[in-house]
Design a protein around this motif. Structure first.
Motif, PDB file in Angstrom:
ATOM      1  N   ASP A   1      -8.577  -1.043  -1.265  1.00 35.58           N
ATOM      2  CA  ASP A   1      -7.689   0.111  -1.378  1.00 35.58           C
ATOM      3  C   ASP A   1      -6.483  -0.196  -2.264  1.00 35.58           C
ATOM      4  O   ASP A   1      -6.015   0.662  -3.021  1.00 35.58           O
TER       5      ASP A   1
ATOM      6  N   LEU B   1       3.085   2.016  -3.193  1.00 34.94           N
ATOM      7  CA  LEU B   1       2.296   2.410  -4.348  1.00 34.94           C
ATOM      8  C   LEU B   1       1.670   3.787  -4.166  1.00 34.94           C
ATOM      9  O   LEU B   1       1.524   4.545  -5.131  1.00 34.94           O
ATOM     10  N   GLN B   2       1.283   4.111  -2.939  1.00 33.45           N
ATOM     11  CA  GLN B   2       0.639   5.395  -2.678  1.00 33.45           C
ATOM     12  C   GLN B   2       1.650   6.527  -2.555  1.00 33.45           C
ATOM     13  O   GLN B   2       1.480   7.597  -3.142  1.00 33.45           O
TER      14      GLN B   2
ATOM     15  N   LEU C   1       0.812  -1.218   0.000  1.00 33.70           N
ATOM     16  CA  LEU C   1       0.000   0.000   0.000  1.00 33.70           C
ATOM     17  C   LEU C   1       0.845   1.268   0.000  1.00 33.70           C
ATOM     18  O   LEU C   1       0.667   2.156  -0.839  1.00 33.70           O
TER      19      LEU C   1
ATOM     20  N   TRP D   1      -7.599  -0.151  -6.070  1.00 36.59           N
ATOM     21  CA  TRP D   1      -7.688   1.158  -6.720  1.00 36.59           C
ATOM     22  C   TRP D   1      -6.320   1.807  -6.896  1.00 36.59           C
ATOM     23  O   TRP D   1      -6.174   2.731  -7.688  1.00 36.59           O
ATOM     24  N   ARG D   2      -5.331   1.314  -6.203  1.00 33.71           N
ATOM     25  CA  ARG D   2      -3.978   1.817  -6.443  1.00 33.71           C
ATOM     26  C   ARG D   2      -3.362   1.236  -7.716  1.00 33.71           C
ATOM     27  O   ARG D   2      -2.566   1.904  -8.380  1.00 33.71           O
TER      28      ARG D   2
END
Length: 239
Positions: free
Chosen positions: A93, A53-54, A50, A96-97
């Motif tokens: 989540d 990638l974010q 997470l 959508w990344r």
């Protein structure tokens, strides 16, 4: 220890850590990282992805601070991701990344026009790799391979062709019985194709549709033979 594999670690942070290791994501900095079969990752691994990638940064184990990374990510899967989100198998989540620009590649059974070219490609490549020469497929074998549903898609085409080459001798014309033996246990549907002037045509098409398919395959073959030179291909076809 999967986090250290992804992000790296500093020497001396755990038993056996006798050197600094960059990790997969830092190694891909400035390039492309392929996450193949991302739908099969465990929830723990999904969570680890997470932040990179974010935020575009990773924190190697033992490093004093996070490091920035510029990585283009391509994620591939054959799973129904929306269904996996609903069932809790995949984090929404994370979905959508990675689901920014989506490309759907249909299974091989839905793009049968690719089958002959894949077979020719793998047949030529494997002969070059093994030093064999002059192998080809009989018309009946071509028809069966065209009509087969290829549940394993391109990987299965490659594996079957490689095994056919391994079992054949120089100059051999490989017959349909050899192909059927290679896919024993997952038999093809009844053949519904014909071979016309070395073109593979679905016999279920109407006469008009068969003519259109012959024309389409002729154009594709001419383009391949002329290196995608439209003018030369048109001359070859008399168009």
């Amino acid at each position: 220890m999967m986090g250290t594999w992804l992000f790296g670690h500093q020497r001396g942070n755990f038993t056996g850590a006798d050197r600094n290791v960059k990790g997969v994501i830092p190694e891909a900095d400035g390039g492309t990282l392929l996450l193949d079969e991302i739908g099969d990752l465990s929830l723990d691994l999904q969570t680890l992805l997470l932040r990179p990638l974010q935020e575009g940064e990773v924190h190697p184990l033992g490093a004093p601070k996070p490091i920035r990374t510029d990585v283009r990510v391509i994620a591939a899967t054959n799973r129904d991701m929306e269904a996996d989100i609903q069932s809790g198998r995949f984090r929404e989540d994370l979905y959508w990344r990675v689901n920014v620009s989506r490309i759907h590649i249909p299974p091989l059974r839905e793009r049968r026009e690719d089958i002959p070219f894949l077979i020719e490609h793998f047949l030529a490549r494997r002969q070059k790799e093994t030093g064999k020469q002059g192998l080809w497929l009989s018309d009946e074998a071509w028809a069966l391979m065209f009509d087969y549903h290829w549940p394993g898609n391109v990987r299965q085409v490659r594996s079957v062709v490689y095994r056919l080459v391994a079992a054949a001798g120089n100059g051999e014309v490989i017959g349909p019985e050899r192909f059927l033996k290679e896919i024993e246990g997952c038999s093809p549907p009844p053949s519904a194709v014909t071979v016309e002037d070395n073109f593979i045509i679905d016999a279920r098409l109407s006469h008009h549709e068969r003519l259109e398919e012959l024309e389409r395959q002729s154009i594709i073959r001419a383009m391949n033979e002329t290196g995608d030179n439209i003018t030369q291909a048109a001359k070859t076809l008399g168009m």
